[in-house]
Motif scaffolding. Structure first.
Motif, PDB file in Angstrom:
ATOM      1  N   HIS A 239      44.173  47.774  34.680  1.00  0.00           N
ATOM      2  CA  HIS A 239      43.346  48.886  35.150  1.00  0.00           C
ATOM      3  C   HIS A 239      41.880  48.720  34.773  1.00  0.00           C
ATOM      4  O   HIS A 239      41.000  49.309  35.404  1.00  0.00           O
ATOM      5  N   TYR A 240      41.580  47.893  33.780  1.00  0.00           N
ATOM      6  CA  TYR A 240      40.188  47.688  33.402  1.00  0.00           C
ATOM      7  C   TYR A 240      39.416  47.051  34.563  1.00  0.00           C
ATOM      8  O   TYR A 240      38.322  47.495  34.929  1.00  0.00           O
ATOM      9  N   CYS A 241      39.991  46.009  35.134  1.00  0.00           N
ATOM     10  CA  CYS A 241      39.350  45.355  36.282  1.00  0.00           C
ATOM     11  C   CYS A 241      39.273  46.308  37.463  1.00  0.00           C
ATOM     12  O   CYS A 241      38.228  46.403  38.132  1.00  0.00           O
ATOM     13  N   ARG A 242      40.344  47.037  37.717  1.00  0.00           N
ATOM     14  CA  ARG A 242      40.355  47.928  38.873  1.00  0.00           C
ATOM     15  C   ARG A 242      39.303  49.021  38.747  1.00  0.00           C
ATOM     16  O   ARG A 242      38.614  49.352  39.712  1.00  0.00           O
ATOM     17  N   VAL A 243      39.176  49.589  37.553  1.00  0.00           N
ATOM     18  CA  VAL A 243      38.186  50.657  37.371  1.00  0.00           C
ATOM     19  C   VAL A 243      36.776  50.114  37.578  1.00  0.00           C
ATOM     20  O   VAL A 243      35.931  50.771  38.200  1.00  0.00           O
TER      21      VAL A 243
END
Length: 572
Positions: A239-243
């Protein structure tokens, strides 16, 4: 505003907040000191947060057996309230045996922090095959929800009401972490009367932006990327990359018209049922509109190469409940790129003979892993740059080679030979996790019971995932006799790198003939019990990346064949 963004729940009741306050909180903390405790799993942490903050209203705790059975049978609670997903606290048999109705237990996070106290209503052993068929429409282990249910969830379920003690603590993206109450408050502060929610677990690309802008215009509404940041499908981008991608894509919308908010949802990948469940959750958050996509919350392809659910099944199911929902369902159009016109359109809008281009999430990941360029028509350059930073080509990623096979099949010899070949090449740190060596150094206290053998494999998988995540190479060579255990390791590693399963398919007659350690002889004599291949089964891999029978080759040749396969896959 309250007549448009409702103050109640999806079912007309009051939005629940199950956290204790004042003297009640002090009492709950004191009670937790003496209660029997259960450490919550990752998915249970997702569920309990949404139970406590009201996102799962009208639920006030984990379901009892009556509600659980009603949900499986009718997608409603026992009182008839629409609710399609079982929300259960699964526990081990040994823990369940200590419980009785009316007892209060304490639920803690992985670090031992008290999250809530729970008053037990009942405890039962579910029919998991029935649950799998009802919720997922399948009992196939290749479905991630079924796999979790059968291989990872506890043997018993506990129902009961909750009193919240400590909200989960986050250090990342705190500005986007909203409860139902805080997001409703933001809607009021922003002056929004209509808010569209987009559920997503993948980055957004050009077609997504075009689709959402059209829906915003058609409904005169603002828009929120309400992304799932709890448990998603194994192998998904973190989710870090997605955010970071969402923060960039928000700049593609008119200022103030679109926002980002994070939902700590433990996804089940249950397709139509999950789409309906997610719609109810979004109504509890105060949204007025919810987008349901094609194959919404679907897990992808089964072991026969077909989708688990029909493409529009989710949209059709949720639309059929529109009258019972207080949130408007928007069916997302499936957009294709018409290259000649340089625009996106629906399939029915393609001209005669015109081809519509489309790239799925899985196809995009393969493009990135190969290091191929992402087409400009598909994605924004700033998103591609972010994805390439997080997901470099396979040849630059860490990876795990997981040899599995009978004792004496040649796993350890192949693993040692591969380790030497990769170290000769250089470029990455290589670690060998041989079954016997791991047993001595990592799992010396474990027996050879099925439970402990599986625990040993999970330990190997955890160490391998850490090596892989940090760009190294892990070579594993346990027997790993069970499909479920190997799949759990694959799921763990594919989120951080490449997993290559190699079945060392040497016939048992050859393995027994080698018998360097004398284990087969002792097993035949009854001196060793539960020996794989003799009185305990070996479940052969169904779709490994490679099979090799070491009785057909000289060992140096067999190692060459393995190296050639890794080159073909692209990891070296």
């Amino acid at each position: 505003m309250s007549d448009v963004i409702p103050a109640g729940t999806a079912h007309g009741g009051q939005l629940l907040d199950l956290y204790a306050q004042g003297e009640a909180l002090v009492a709950a903390k004191e009670q937790a000191k003496t209660n029997l405790s259960w450490d919550l799993s990752k998915r249970q942490m997702c569920d309990i947060e949404l139970l406590l903050n009201g996102a799962f209203s009208p639920l006030n705790g984990f379901m009892n057996e009556a509600d659980y059975n009603a949900v499986l049978d009718s997608m409603c609670l026992a009182d008839g309230t629409l609710w399609p997903m079982p929300i259960t606290l699964d526990v081990s048999a040994s823990f369940a045996q200590q419980l009785s109705p009316g007892q209060t237990i304490t639920l803690r996070d992985a670090e031992g922090v008290v999250i809530a106290n729970m008053t037990v209503s009942d405890c039962w052993r579910p029919d998991k095959a029935r649950e799998a068929q009802a919720v997922f429409g399948s009992e196939k282990d290749c479905h991630p929800g079924v796999h979790y249910l059968q291989a990872e969830a506890g043997e018993y379920y506990v129902g009961g009401s909750l009193v919240g003690v400590t909200p989960p603590l986050y250090y990342d993206f705190k500005q986007y972490r909203d409860s139902p109450r805080s997001l409703r408050k933001k809607f009021a502060e922003w002056g929004w009367s209509k808010a569209i929610a987009l559920q997503t677990r993948n980055p957004m690309h050009r077609a997504h932006v075009i689709m959402t802008k059209r829906l915003m215009a058609e409904n005169n509404a603002n828009f929120v990327i309400h992304t799932a940041v709890g448990m998603t499908k194994p192998g998904d981008l973190d989710h870090y990359c997605r955010v970071r991608c969402y923060e960039k894509v928000l700049k593609r919308y008119p200022q103030g018209s679109a926002q980002l908010s994070l939902l700590p949802l433990g996804m089940r990948m249950a397709g139509p049922r999950e789409a309906l469940w997610q719609a109810i959750i979004r109504q509890n958050y105060g949204f007025t509109h919810f987008i349901v996509g094609h194959d919404h919350a679907g897990p992808g392809l089964n072991d026969e190469g077909c989708a688990f659910y029909e493409p529009e099944a989710s949209q059709q199911l949720v639309q059929s409940y529109q009258a019972e929902l207080g949130i408007k369902i928007l069916s997302a159009p499936f957009l294709l790129y018409a290259q000649g016109r340089e625009e996106f359109c629906e399939e029915g809008q393609l001209l005669p003979g015109e081809e519509g281009l489309y790239i799925s999430g899985a196809e995009l990941r393969e493009i990135l892993k190969r290091g191929d360029p992402v087409p400009d028509w598909f994605a924004f350059p700033e998103i591609v740059e972010e994805l390439q930073h997080t997901m470099p080509p396979r040849a630059k990623q860490g990876f795990t080679v997981f040899f599995t096979g009978l004792s004496g099949s040649g796993k350890s010899t192949l693993a040692n030979g591969l380790m030497v070949r990769l170290r000769e090449r250089g470029g990455r740190h290589v670690t060998l996790l041989d079954g016997d060596v791991v047993r001595k150094n990592l799992s010396s206290e474990l027996s050879f019971s099925k439970e402990h053998r599986e625990l040993n494999i999970q330990r190997i998988g955890y160490v391998a995932s850490e090596i892989t995540k940090n760009g190294g190479v892990a070579i594993c060579a346990p027997i790993a006799p069970y499909i479920a255990g190997r799949r759990s390791v694959r799921n763990l590693i594919e989120g951080v790198g490449t997993f290559i399963e190699i079945h060392v398919a040497t016939p048992i007659e050859v393995c027994e003939g080698r018998d360097r350690k004398g284990l087969y002889a002792m097993a035949r004599a009854g001196k060793v019990k539960g020996f794989t291949g003799i009185d305990d089964p070996y479940q052969e891999p169904e779709n490994p990346e490679m099979r090799i029978d070491t009785s057909q080759y000289e060992m140096a040749e067999a190692i060459d064949i393995v190296v050639a396969r890794l080159e073909e896959i692209g990891v070296i």
